[in-house]
Design a protein around this motif. Structure first.
Motif, PDB file in Angstrom:
ATOM      1  N   ALA A 164       0.896  -1.397  -0.048  1.00 34.32           N
ATOM      2  CA  ALA A 164      -0.046  -0.148  -0.093  1.00 34.32           C
ATOM      3  C   ALA A 164       0.762   1.239  -0.068  1.00 34.32           C
ATOM      4  O   ALA A 164       0.261   2.312   0.392  1.00 34.32           O
ATOM      5  CB  ALA A 164      -1.236   0.193   1.136  1.00 34.32           C
TER       6      ALA A 164
ATOM      7  N   ALA B  38      -2.543   3.756   0.433  1.00 27.24           N
ATOM      8  CA  ALA B  38      -2.589   3.290  -1.026  1.00 27.24           C
ATOM      9  C   ALA B  38      -2.431   4.530  -1.785  1.00 27.24           C
ATOM     10  O   ALA B  38      -3.191   4.502  -2.698  1.00 27.24           O
ATOM     11  CB  ALA B  38      -3.713   2.288  -1.138  1.00 27.24           C
TER      12      ALA B  38
ATOM     13  N   ALA C 130      -8.528   3.743   0.209  1.00 32.19           N
ATOM     14  CA  ALA C 130      -7.535   4.595  -0.441  1.00 32.19           C
ATOM     15  C   ALA C 130      -7.786   5.886   0.296  1.00 32.19           C
ATOM     16  O   ALA C 130      -8.989   6.144   0.474  1.00 32.19           O
ATOM     17  CB  ALA C 130      -7.352   4.612  -1.665  1.00 32.19           C
TER      18      ALA C 130
ATOM     19  N   MET D  66      -5.701   1.712  -5.685  1.00 28.44           N
ATOM     20  CA  MET D  66      -4.462   2.491  -5.427  1.00 28.44           C
ATOM     21  C   MET D  66      -4.471   4.062  -6.033  1.00 28.44           C
ATOM     22  O   MET D  66      -5.287   4.110  -7.211  1.00 28.44           O
ATOM     23  CB  MET D  66      -2.922   1.930  -6.118  1.00 28.44           C
ATOM     24  CG  MET D  66      -1.801   2.881  -5.726  1.00 28.44           C
ATOM     25  SD  MET D  66      -0.319   1.901  -6.008  1.00 28.44           S
ATOM     26  CE  MET D  66       0.810   3.148  -5.323  1.00 28.44           C
TER      27      MET D  66
END
Length: 647
Positions: free
Chosen positions: A30, A37, A472, A531
């Motif tokens: 991450a 992330a 994220a 991500m």
């Protein structure tokens, strides 16, 4: 390239910055120790060039093994080219030139295990390196945990820690076997198949843990490993597996004189308890300074501060002095909920007399599967807020300075939760739904107050469990940003999130694509794995802030099917991370297939995309291909790395 000589580990980002100021290394799961992330050092890919005309598949790389770990990237680690590091379930560490696709090195750490006795779905033919390694730029060391077969007998297995040179795979010190007893005095042992324990004239082998969560580093030389609780009972093993946190002093692992090579060990349940495995969907523990945060899953959780299943646990790593063994100190914890009272037959082994919880009642002998630790925790940089995604479709928001312990209602959350996988758009509706329809938020129950019991408040609608396996964060500045989540059977969702008191989270927008199309909930793992990429913010000096004008949200998701129980058709997709179109929709920039075709291939179960220096790295499975060799009578499953970028 010498990482420590030409770059440094950002104090909080934990990303290796290299000679080129516009390049980056991805050294851990991450991207950073907060698990946001997010890579805010991406200067090549942006919202104008990530499209079907300019962006696409560049190359592939096949592996004769299954890969269950996230790729790592060392900027200019292969001469003038980036080095991609892949680890496999055959205990291989492989370095690949990111531009030429040539293998720089291929090192095998030891014999893998034929894993059918511990593979529920029978599609993991071998077991070896199953947790994402980590690179420590301070010492140029790649730490890898491998599960090795012992003495050519598949029944006997050891976990070993290897300290390697990330540029060529060579050993920097002798490996260390993980073995020992936990330090809480609760009788838990971590061991291989050769260790036994005698009780009541019976010889019992300790259980095998599984290592799924990625490796982590503390700022005071701690290498952290978090193990799941596996139910394997090979050779008469105990029926009560335990979740473990194991931590080594990296100076000892590298052979420094006077520093212990023994581990600190924390066991999340008592000897007569069970469970509390740390899965995190492969995500690594959060670390900050000397603190460690892990989220546990099903197991015993109702006897005070000893059995800590379904909990967030805060630990402190204390290096040993004078050659003494290091310690893991329990600092705080939060119990998400208590399950229905159930013990005895169908719960624990017959000689257990303790009154403990056995997981959600009413589904099978061991009850349902409501993992609080379904995703890994995420700490919002610069704040006290710790976010946790769960199998009940809620993102919990906790205060890292006061997690709440057993007061799971009055101090339930530092902010109202984001009910990510139900309906977006109406905060009041979400909050009402969380309180009255979701069993994860308990309320005091009449008739049990003298015992301190809590009973869940109602059932999820239609028994739906929209699991969350990844989060994220696009941080605008120190006061907040945008949180992203993509639960099962749902669309990508984004929420405005503030770290300031009194500012509630609000639904922002959602994506077009639906995960696990046609697959009824619960099911359809894992939803979307996420991500973010973009340039550093030009409007904020906060080091974690990302430029909203260039920010892209990347995801690999299960388009059709369930990537846990079977092989799901996957898709890679890129969204404008910050723009909002009509109908509160996020703008899709790129995807690998159309509405009827995943386009990516068979999605790897829990590996998010990795974005670094103009390339996107995605792992997929290859099933029943001729070049995939596995033990006899087992399904042929190997992996492939797909590399995307500008054409």
């Amino acid at each position: 390239m010498n990482l420590s000589a030409v770059g440094f580990l950002g104090a909080v980002l934990a990303i290796c910055w290299a000679v080129d100021a516009q390049a980056v290394s991805i050294t851990q799961r991450a991207g950073n120790n907060f698990r946001t992330a997010a890579n805010n050092r991406e200067f090549v890919l942006n919202k104008s060039n990530v499209n079907a005309n300019d962006f696409g598949l560049l190359r592939i790389h096949d592996f004769n093994a299954k890969v269950e770990t996230q790729p790592l990237v060392v900027e200019k680690g292969a001469g003038s080219d980036d080095l991609v590091i892949i680890t496999t379930m055959k205990n291989e560490v492989i370095g690949i030139n990111a531009r030429t696709n040539a293998r720089v090195y291929d090192v095998k750490l030891g014999p893998e295990i034929s894993s059918q006795d511990m593979d529920m779905w029978k599609h993991t033919p071998t077991w070896g390196i199953s947790a994402t390694p980590i690179i420590d730029p301070a010492t140029d060391t790649l730490y890898v945990a491998a599960w090795l077969k012992k003495d050519d007998d598949n029944r006997f297995r050891d976990y070993w820690i290897f300290a390697l040179n990330p540029l060529n795979g060579s050993r920097k010190a002798e490996p260390v076997r993980i073995f020992g007893q936990s330090q809480e005095g609760n009788g838990c042992w971590f061991n291989d198949a050769g260790a036994v324990y005698r009780q009541n004239n019976q010889t019992r082998q300790y259980v095998y843990p599984k290592l799924r969560a990625g490796l982590a580093l503390t700022e005071n030389h701690g290498l952290v490993l978090a193990f799941a609780a596996n139910g394997e009972s090979l050779m008469g093993g105990r029926k009560n597996p335990h979740g473990f946190v194991v931590a080594y002093d990296t100076r000892g692992l590298l052979g420094r004189d006077g520093v212990s090579r023994q581990p600190a060990m924390f066991c999340a349940t008592s000897f007569n308890g069970w469970g509390a495995g740390i899965w995190h969907a492969g995500g690594a523990p959060v670390t900050e300074g000397d603190m460690i945060y892990v989220a546990t899953s099903n197991g015993t959780s109702n006897n005070g501060d000893v059995d800590l299943a379904e909990s967030m646990i805060k630990l402190r790593f204390v290096p040993g002095s004078g050659g003494a063994r290091p310690l893991l100190e329990k600092v705080d914890y939060y119990k998400a909920f208590l399950d229905e009272r159930k013990s005895g037959g169908g719960c624990l082994w017959r000689d257990n007399n303790s009154e403990v919880s056995c997981g959600r009642g009413g589904v099978g002998s061991a009850a349902a599967d409501w993992d609080f630790g379904a995703a890994g925790p995420m700490l919002v940089p610069g704040s006290s807020l710790l976010l946790q995604g769960t199998k009940d479709g809620i993102i919990y928001s906790l205060d890292k300075f006061n997690l709440g312990k057993n007061d799971r209602f009055n101090q339930l959350l530092s902010k109202p939760p984001l009910v990510a996988s139900y309906y977006g758009g109406d905060l009041n509706q979400n909050w009402d739904r969380a309180q009255h329809l979701n069993r994860s938020l308990p309320c005091p129950a009449s008739g049990h107050s003298d015992h301190g019991w809590f009973m869940p408040c109602g059932d999820p609608e239609n028994n739906k469990m929209h699991h969350i396996h990844a989060l994220a964060l696009a941080q605008r500045n120190q006061t907040g940003g945008i949180v992203y989540v993509w639960g099962e059977n749902s669309r990508l969702k984004s929420y405005n999130f503030s770290t300031l008191d009194g500012e509630l989270p609000t639904f922002r927008a959602e994506g077009e694509d639906m995960a696990s199309v046609g697959y009824e909930s619960p099911g359809g793992m894992p939803g979307g794995l996420l991500m973010l990429s973009g340039k550093p913010s030009a409007s904020s000096t906060f080091p974690h802030a990302i430029d909203f004008g260039s920010a892209i949200l990347w995801s690999v998701y299960s388009k059709f099917g369930d990537a846990n129980k079977e092989f799901a058709e996957g898709q890679l997709v890129a969204y404008d991370a910050t723009g909002i179109e009509q109908g509160k929709r996020m703008k899709r920039l790129f995807r690998t297939g159309d509405d009827n075709n995943g386009g990516l291939g068979k999605m790897s179960r829990m590996i998010p995309p990795v974005v670094a220096n103009g390339r996107v790295y995605v792992m997929i499975y290859r099933v029943n291909t001729d070049d995939c060799t596995v033990p006899d009578n087992q399904l042929k499953v190997c992996s492939q790395l797909k590399v995307y970028g500008l054409r």
